[in-house]
Design a protein around this motif. Structure first.
Motif, mmCIF file in Angstrom:
data_model
loop_
_atom_site.group_PDB
_atom_site.id
_atom_site.type_symbol
_atom_site.label_atom_id
_atom_site.label_comp_id
_atom_site.label_asym_id
_atom_site.label_seq_id
_atom_site.Cartn_x
_atom_site.Cartn_y
_atom_site.Cartn_z
ATOM 1 N N PRO A 669 34.351 41.771 31.151
ATOM 2 C CA PRO A 669 33.748 41.472 32.643
ATOM 3 C C PRO A 669 34.476 42.670 33.072
ATOM 4 O O PRO A 669 35.203 43.208 33.207
ATOM 5 C CB PRO A 669 34.482 40.144 33.283
ATOM 6 N N ARG A 670 33.467 43.239 34.163
ATOM 7 C CA ARG A 670 33.849 43.979 34.547
ATOM 8 C C ARG A 670 34.588 43.785 35.737
ATOM 9 O O ARG A 670 35.974 44.623 36.169
ATOM 10 C CB ARG A 670 32.656 44.517 35.350
ATOM 11 N N ARG A 671 35.351 42.877 36.576
ATOM 12 C CA ARG A 671 36.150 42.412 36.907
ATOM 13 C C ARG A 671 36.025 40.692 37.105
ATOM 14 O O ARG A 671 35.742 39.975 36.081
ATOM 15 C CB ARG A 671 35.897 42.370 38.361
ATOM 16 N N GLY A 672 37.742 40.370 36.907
ATOM 17 C CA GLY A 672 37.583 38.669 36.715
ATOM 18 C C GLY A 672 36.980 37.849 38.586
ATOM 19 O O GLY A 672 36.411 39.183 38.405
ATOM 20 N N ALA A 673 37.432 37.446 38.546
ATOM 21 C CA ALA A 673 36.272 35.693 39.124
ATOM 22 C C ALA A 673 36.730 37.150 40.522
ATOM 23 O O ALA A 673 37.812 36.972 41.037
ATOM 24 C CB ALA A 673 37.197 34.446 39.548
ATOM 25 N N THR A 674 35.757 37.168 41.282
ATOM 26 C CA THR A 674 36.132 37.338 42.773
ATOM 27 C C THR A 674 35.636 36.880 43.918
ATOM 28 O O THR A 674 35.096 35.779 43.371
ATOM 29 C CB THR A 674 35.052 38.818 42.697
ATOM 30 N N TRP A 675 35.517 37.190 44.813
ATOM 31 C CA TRP A 675 35.697 35.855 46.318
ATOM 32 C C TRP A 675 34.457 36.655 46.727
ATOM 33 O O TRP A 675 33.325 35.819 47.124
ATOM 34 C CB TRP A 675 35.915 36.492 47.726
ATOM 35 N N PHE A 676 32.913 37.461 45.989
ATOM 36 C CA PHE A 676 31.913 38.163 46.102
ATOM 37 C C PHE A 676 31.095 37.784 44.876
ATOM 38 O O PHE A 676 29.808 37.944 45.009
ATOM 39 C CB PHE A 676 31.908 39.609 46.755
ATOM 40 N N GLY A 677 31.837 36.697 43.662
ATOM 41 C CA GLY A 677 30.740 36.344 43.168
ATOM 42 C C GLY A 677 30.731 37.560 42.063
ATOM 43 O O GLY A 677 31.518 37.877 41.742
ATOM 44 N N ASP A 678 29.609 36.863 41.061
ATOM 45 C CA ASP A 678 30.104 37.298 39.872
ATOM 46 C C ASP A 678 30.156 38.845 39.681
ATOM 47 O O ASP A 678 28.950 39.595 39.874
ATOM 48 C CB ASP A 678 29.703 36.345 38.822
ATOM 49 N N ALA A 679 30.885 39.845 39.054
ATOM 50 C CA ALA A 679 30.561 41.583 38.361
ATOM 51 C C ALA A 679 29.973 41.414 37.471
ATOM 52 O O ALA A 679 29.975 42.924 37.517
ATOM 53 C CB ALA A 679 31.750 42.178 38.869
ATOM 54 N N GLY A 680 29.368 40.330 36.524
ATOM 55 C CA GLY A 680 29.087 40.743 35.773
ATOM 56 C C GLY A 680 29.876 40.993 34.411
ATOM 57 O O GLY A 680 30.855 41.591 34.760
ATOM 58 N N SER A 681 29.501 41.947 33.044
ATOM 59 C CA SER A 681 30.344 42.440 32.081
ATOM 60 C C SER A 681 29.884 43.494 31.564
ATOM 61 O O SER A 681 28.843 44.164 32.027
ATOM 62 C CB SER A 681 30.291 41.246 30.888
ATOM 63 N N TRP A 682 31.102 44.579 31.444
ATOM 64 C CA TRP A 682 30.405 45.704 30.316
ATOM 65 C C TRP A 682 29.332 45.592 29.391
ATOM 66 O O TRP A 682 29.578 44.512 28.853
ATOM 67 C CB TRP A 682 31.643 46.607 30.486
ATOM 68 N N LEU B 121 40.650 41.017 52.243
ATOM 69 C CA LEU B 121 40.619 41.164 51.026
ATOM 70 C C LEU B 121 39.899 42.075 50.046
ATOM 71 O O LEU B 121 40.161 43.265 50.685
ATOM 72 C CB LEU B 121 38.377 40.152 51.296
ATOM 73 N N PRO B 122 39.473 41.561 48.951
ATOM 74 C CA PRO B 122 39.897 43.203 47.545
ATOM 75 C C PRO B 122 38.698 43.419 47.896
ATOM 76 O O PRO B 122 38.225 43.017 48.220
ATOM 77 C CB PRO B 122 39.629 42.123 46.317
ATOM 78 N N THR B 123 38.502 44.973 48.508
ATOM 79 C CA THR B 123 36.846 45.258 48.598
ATOM 80 C C THR B 123 36.442 46.347 47.149
ATOM 81 O O THR B 123 35.601 46.484 47.255
ATOM 82 C CB THR B 123 37.546 46.756 49.506
ATOM 83 N N ASP B 124 37.009 45.725 45.988
ATOM 84 C CA ASP B 124 37.013 47.066 44.816
ATOM 85 C C ASP B 124 35.650 46.452 44.043
ATOM 86 O O ASP B 124 36.140 45.515 43.010
ATOM 87 C CB ASP B 124 38.187 47.188 43.728
ATOM 88 N N ARG B 125 34.232 46.143 44.507
ATOM 89 C CA ARG B 125 33.189 45.633 44.096
ATOM 90 C C ARG B 125 33.557 46.323 42.662
ATOM 91 O O ARG B 125 32.965 45.929 41.861
ATOM 92 C CB ARG B 125 32.210 45.614 44.485
ATOM 93 N N ARG B 126 33.538 47.708 42.405
ATOM 94 C CA ARG B 126 33.584 48.948 41.384
ATOM 95 C C ARG B 126 34.922 48.901 41.015
ATOM 96 O O ARG B 126 35.881 49.489 41.779
ATOM 97 C CB ARG B 126 33.037 49.780 41.697
ATOM 98 N N PRO B 127 35.519 48.570 39.579
ATOM 99 C CA PRO B 127 36.564 48.487 39.379
ATOM 100 C C PRO B 127 37.022 50.076 39.493
ATOM 101 O O PRO B 127 35.997 50.917 39.544
ATOM 102 C CB PRO B 127 36.299 48.237 37.624
ATOM 103 N N ARG B 128 37.899 50.391 39.841
ATOM 104 C CA ARG B 128 38.844 51.724 39.679
ATOM 105 C C ARG B 128 39.057 52.333 38.138
ATOM 106 O O ARG B 128 40.032 51.746 37.624
ATOM 107 C CB ARG B 128 39.912 52.168 40.255
#
Lengths: 866, 383
Positions: A669-682, B121-128
């Motif tokens: 996953p690009r990101r773990g679980a987030t408050w803004f929804g699923d960031a999808g996977s690489w 809130l975490p703002t890093d929608r794109r990983p750094r």
């Protein structure tokens, strides 16, 4: 590396008592002998001689018997009265009460007592303590407790008794300082000697350097000894080197001195044993200890033969093919024809190797506990011959270390005589007046004179040395300096400095004796450079581009196991199977260099996952190594002048191809679980994007097309090519088998790009494009095409069909399903049209549309979707 | 197109002509003004205020009607009535307008307040991502040299023995060659004799540059090098070096000191103090080990300041060992086609891992070489 006990150093150079090891080390550093370690005094505090006045044996429940002793430790340390609660045995007298578990002593014996406050090696501080029902007010010591090893005779099972074993022949009184008695207060400086200065592998040499550093008075120990003088009638020696290496005789001089009638029981004196131990060598027997002692002191390696075992004459020759020798360490060694051996006429053949010259002696003529007559060898062996043999047999001995670096050729008669004298002094017997001093023509080989301009030191160092400093420094180190006229000097280095061969060597001596701290700081003005090269800038830009795209730069070693080629599913004929192999890999199972950066990046990915990462986006920029199709050795031209162009070309043609690659692994996953929804996977698209970003950062344009290429998924792999068709890399999803092998998350993706090829293809200058200020017209198209038609083909057709007025084409939707039918897909594009010549008319826009539709139809059979 | 259903303010008087004309007296007009002002003040929203405006300034309002009736007054009264009504009208418009601003501001404030988000809130929608600090540091060091007008040169990692050793005056049988702990490349038959090694230093790049570019030459050579050391807390078999080489007419050891001082200052800051100790390298003569004055403890203040005995950087010595240096041996220049009678210069080498360990306090070499993303992420893209 050499260990320098300060008391030994003081034999040769004026060293005021109380001089600290630190100050000696600092002085030596200033002339270039680096400090490796300082070995402090082994024992501190009140370690004294004591006389056992009375003792009672007290059996204990654990089966042991202990001695409860009354010990006289001298008026300064004795207690006047016994403790009323815990009286000591026997008549009350000034003393201390001590418990001891050893039994090799009796009342009246003098022993070594560590009183409370003493710190023994360990460090092990001694205090009064209650044990076995008494207060033991100190400890009676064994050799081991004092760091002196196992001891000699009965003391190996118990404690040291003065006058016996380690302290045989020693007399003392209660209360005497036992630290001095046993030599336990001596500090030792261990130094690091650079490979040019063999003479610093001796007390003689180090003392001389200490004198250079501090000005302290130095007495050359070699000058205190009258060297042996060759005569007729000594043991015959033949120097028969028929294959000198690089034209230099393996042995240029062989001095042999015999001592007859030595007491085989005689042990070496304690001071020799002690100095050997402090210098890091193990005392063995009088004869061996003396040869080692003289080597450490003067720097001349010696060897001792038992005369009874040796059958003359001695022959120094190269080894025979297939010849064997059992060395002193009891190991059989197969000799190589290049080894220089000492041979005698003993053994079955009458032509027997009895030692590898300058490396190690043989077992057959070794001195033993029965040796009465001994032959001492002091020879000058060629550094290269010794170095090669020591390396070949993996025998970096004390002797070979010195011969490799060069030994003073005037030392053999001096060192042989010194050893003979010490043996006679401590083991009796007499020195045979017949001395062998066999030499090749011209030996001893002394350093040749060097021509030095008085101004050379200033020219090289940038310090205005006076003529007195130049001459004085050189004379101080032992050179003979003669005026050769015209500001030139003729400088003859001393015998112990074979490393001084060119004027710059002498400049260094002047600079270091006057002091490197005298050199001023002057920043030179470079003519002005051109900045980073395009390739250097592009590599930086590519790294930064990937970091800014969310990837993390990592490192990996280039070493791989052969199995990684199969792990990556490489076909048999893949060029990446042309590996470069190391002769001496760090890990036996990883003897190869990577042929593709992914081979070492995937294991790094696995390591990160193993350490708890759920996902990965990593990259590295490093070379991959591909062996030549027909590997050839790289030639090794001479060094007297620059090699010819074809020689240099041959060197480069022999080296493997070394391609700078930038590779990335993306998984999870690009990101773990987030408050803004699923960031999808690489996924594969990210991998291709990463490759495209690298290309963009390099300034190169790449074309992307489907390809089948290990280790990628056959249906999800892109090949990146330059406009001329050169393949510069691949990107996409990894093959599921590879994903499994490396334990990666499903759908793990990767890319690898040859970055230098990209840079080479990038334009040096990007030509400007005028910015049109006329209005834009936006047109959308959706085409239905066969599902295997690449989007890039449709896009290309659109651009080609519309021509100059096409400003951009963006694919915004891909649809498959009932509405377009089986085997078809719909691709929707947003197209921006703009002219640089005027506002597009409705007619021009319609015409562009028609051209676009026709072009897509013609190129890929695409139909505009209704 | 919106359809307006209410007449705009100021429509012709005839449309509302049925109400009786109000009295135009100070008292009556004053009452109307007071009423209007009170109503405006009482309006709680802009919508209510709009009603107030229609009521008190619209065609049907007292003031508008009074205004309309002025023209029917006798001529001599028109001026004073006009003045009276005009002033009244002005006061009312001004009050309504002021209130309008007040209410609009309050309403905007309320609207914005209702849109408040939690900015923590975490703002890093794109990983750094991150650069590895070793490559970043290597870039910084390269920039220091570029700033001095030098250039950056590179070369192969699998190198010919001739470039790695012979050209640099390492005799094949000299102990110095053995001390390099070299990885040898196997020959075609898997045995020795390939004439190739993993370069043990970046000095072969200097030899290549001398041959290819000639003199005068001022270059720095950063790159990966290899020695057969086991990985432990302070050693790694694969590490990064940067070496410098300057060959020109008349360069001396004083220029070497000057260059090292500049480098020390750029890397660690403070007053640059370097120290040379005599040493030996086959490719330089005279040779030296270079120490930089500790940048961490009191020693950095100068040679007259003692080091902190507990300093983790210098170990209480006041000095940091940085590497080897010296004046390039004439034999090297000859092997590279440069006339040592005419040109001379200096060379030096530093380990970048060591600089990173000291400068940034990295405690364990494993962290630098194992590729753990957490190590790189800590630094981001700048160190």
């Amino acid at each position: 590396m050499p260990r320098i006990p300060l008391t030994w150093l003081a034999d040769h150079v004026d060293l005021p008592t109380g001089t600290s090891a630190e100050s000696v080390a600092a002085a030596l550093v200033s002339v270039g002998l680096e400090e490796e370690a300082i070995w402090p005094a082994q024992v501190t505090g009140p370690l004294v001689v004591g006389r056992v006045l009375d003792l009672v044996k007290e059996p204990q429940k654990n089966g042991k018997t202990i001695n409860w002793c009354r010990v006289d430790v001298g008026p300064e340390h004795n207690e006047e009265l016994d403790s009323p609660k815990d009286p000591q045995p026997g008549e009350e007298r000034p003393s201390r009460g001590i418990i001891c578990g050893a039994h090799n002593f009796e009342p009246g014996d003098l022993v070594i007592v560590s009183l409370p406050g003493t710190v023994l090696p360990g460090p092990f501080p001694i205090a009064a303590r209650k044990t076995y029902g008494h207060v033991s007010d100190g400890m009676i010591c064994s050799t081991a407790e004092l760091g002196l090893g196992e001891g000699i005779g009965p003391e190996t099972e118990g404690i040291i008794v003065v006058g016996k074993g380690t302290l045989a022949g020693v007399e003392a009184e209660p209360g005497d300082d036992a630290i001095a008695l046993l030599g336990l207060g001596d500090e030792v400086v261990e130094i690091n000697v650079t490979p040019d200065r063999g003479y610093a592998f001796s007390m003689r040499g180090v003392a001389r350097e200490y004198s250079h550093a501090t000005g302290a008075a130095f007495t050359d120990p070699a000058e205190r000894i009258e060297g042996a003088v060759g005569t007729r009638g000594g043991i015959p020696v033949q120097l028969r080197d028929e294959s000198p290496i690089r034209g230099r005789a393996g042995c240029s001089r062989f001095v042999a001195v015999e001592v007859r009638g030595v007491d085989p029981q005689a042990a070496s004196p304690r001071w020799i044993q002690q100095r050997l131990a402090q210098a890091g060598m193990r005392p063995i027997s009088l004869i061996v200890d003396v040869t080692n002692y003289v080597m450490l002191d003067l720097g001349q390696p010696l060897h001792a033969y038992d005369s009874h075992q040796l059958v003359g004459p001695i022959v120094v020759r190269r080894a025979h093919e297939g010849e064997m020798l059992e060395t002193l360490d009891d190991k059989p060694r197969a000799l190589a024809p290049e080894d220089l051996v000492i041979a005698d006429c003993g053994g079955e053949s009458g032509d027997r190797a009895i030692g590898i010259a300058g490396v190690m002696g043989g077992a057959s003529t070794e001195v033993s506990a029965e040796t009465v007559n001994v032959i001492i060898e002091a020879a000058s062996f060629d550094p290269v011959t010794v170095a090669r043999s020591a390396r070949r047999h993996r025998l970096p001995s004390e002797a070979s270390k010195r011969f490799e670096r060069g030994v003073d050729p005037l030392l053999p008669p001096i060192a042989a005589m010194r050893a003979a004298q010490l043996i006679v002094e401590h083991g009796g017997g007499e020195i045979d007046h017949r001395v062998t001093d066999e030499r090749v023509d011209g030996a001893p080989f002394l350093p040749a004179p060097i021509s030095l301009a008085v101004t050379d030191a200033e020219r090289v160092v940038g310090v205005a040395y006076t003529p007195e400093q130049v001459r004085g420094s050189l004379e101080t180190i032992g050179c003979t300096v003669e005026d050769a006229g015209d500001g030139e000097l003729s400088v003859t280095p001393p015998a112990w400095r074979p490393d001084l061969t060119i004027a710059e060597d002498l400049v260094e001596e002047i600079a270091r004796l006057v002091g490197y701290d005298q050199i001023p700081s002057v920043l030179p003005q470079a003519p002005g450079g051109r900045g980073l090269t395009r390739a250097q800038r592009a590599r930086r830009a590519a790294r930064t581009a990937l970091a800014e795209a969310g990837l993390v730069e990592v490192t990996s070693y280039p070493f791989v196991a052969p199995g990684v080629l199969d792990d990556l599913q490489l076909p048999e004929d893949d060029e990446r199977r042309r590996t470069v192999r190391l002769l001496n890999p760090l890990a036996e199972d990883e003897p190869l260099l990577r042929t593709d950066l992914l081979q070492t990046l995937l294991p790094v990915a696995r390591r990160n996952l193993g350490r708890g990462e759920d996902a990965l986006a990593i990259f590295q920029l490093a070379p991959a190594f591909i062996a030549r199709e027909e590997p050839t050795p790289a030639p090794i031209p001479g060094v007297d002048a620059v090699p010819a162009a074809q020689e240099l070309a041959a060197i480069d043609a022999a080296l493997p191809e070394q391609r700078a690659q930038i590779a990335a692994v993306l998984a999870g996953p690009r990101r773990g679980a987030t408050w803004f929804g699923d960031a999808g996977s690489w996924d594969w698209a990210d991998a291709i994007d990463a490759a495209r970003r690298v290309a963009a950062a390099s300034g190169a344009e790449v074309l992307v097309a489907a390809a089948e290429h290990a280790p990628f998924h056959p249906g999800r792999c892109a090949r990146l090519t330059l406009a001329d068709g050169t393949v510069v890399g691949h990107a996409g999803e990894l093959h599921p088998r590879v994903v499994k092998t490396f334990g990666l998350p499903a759908r793990a993706s990767a890319m690898v790009v040859a970055i230098d090829a990209l840079v080479a293809a990038a334009p040096a200058v990007i030509a400007a494009e005028a910015v049109s200020t006329y209005p834009v017209a936006k047109e959308d198209f959706a085409f239905v095409v066969a599902s295997d038609v690449p989007a890039a083909a449709v896009e290309g057709a659109l651009l080609a069909g519309i021509g100059d007025v096409a400003e951009s084409v963006e694919l915004f939707d891909v649809y498959t399903g009932e509405q377009v039918g089986e085997g078809k897909k719909s691709l929707a594009f947003a197209v921006r049209l703009r002219s640089s010549e005027g506002t597009l008319s409705a007619e021009e826009i319609r015409s562009a549309r028609e051209r676009a539709i026709a072009a897509v139809d013609a190129a890929v059979g695409g139909v505009l979707r209704a | 197109m919106l359809v307006t259903t209410t007449p705009p303010d100021g429509a012709p008087a005839s449309a509302v002509g049925d109400a009786p004309a109000p009295e135009i007296s100070e008292e009556a007009i004053g009452r109307a003004v007071e009423a209007a002002l009170a109503a405006a003040a009482a309006a709680a929203t802009t919508a209510e205020l709009k009603q107030v405006r229609i009521e008190h300034t619209g065609d049907a309002s007292v003031i508008s009607r009074a205004n309309a009736s002025i023209k029917s007054l006798p001529k001599d009264q028109r001026a004073s009535a006009g003045k009276l009504v005009g002033q009244a009208k002005g006061r009312v418009f001004q009050a309504v307008s002021a209130r309008q601003d007040e209410l609009a501001a309050a309403e905007e404030e309320a609207a914005l307040a209702s849109e408040t988000v939690d900015v923590t809130l975490p703002t890093d929608r794109r990983p750094r991502g991150a650069r590895h600090p070793l490559t970043t540091l290597a870039d910084r060091i390269a920039d220091i040299f570029i700033g001095m007008g030098w250039e950056i040169a590179e070369g192969p990692e699998v190198e010919a023995e001739w470039f790695n050793f012979d050209a640099l005056n390492f005799d094949a049988d000299h102990p110095a060659r053995q001390m390099q702990d070299t990885f040898y490349v196997a020959g075609p038959d898997g045995a020795a004799g390939s004439g190739q090694v993993l370069r043990t230093h970046t000095s072969p790049v200097q030899a290549r540059a001398l041959i290819e570019r000639g003199v005068p030459l001022y270059i720095a050579c950063p790159g990966t090098v290899f020695r057969t050391d086991e990985l432990d807390a302070t050693h790694t078999p694969v590490f990064t070096q940067v070496e410098g080489l300057a060959i020109d007419k008349g360069l001396t050891m004083a220029n070497l000191v000057g260059t090292l001082d500049t480098l020390a200052e750029a890397l660690f800051g403070g007053a640059p103090i370097t120290r040379l100790r005599p040493s030996y390298f086959p490719f330089t003569e005279p040779s030296a080990e270079m120490d930089f004055r500790c940048f961490s403890c009191d020693a950095r203040e100068g040679l007259d300041h003692d080091a902190d005995p507990a300093c983790r950087v210098c170990g209480g010595t006041g000095w940091i060992e940085m590497g080897g240096c010296g004046m390039v041996n004439p034999a090297v220049l000859r092997a590279c086609g440069v006339d040592p009678e005419e040109y001379q210069g200096f060379a030096f080498g530093l380990g970048i891992e060591r600089i990173l360990m000291l400068r940034n306090g990295v405690g364990d070499m494993h962290d630098m070489v194992e590729g753990d993303v957490r190590f790189s992420q800590h630094y981001g893209t700048e160190i």
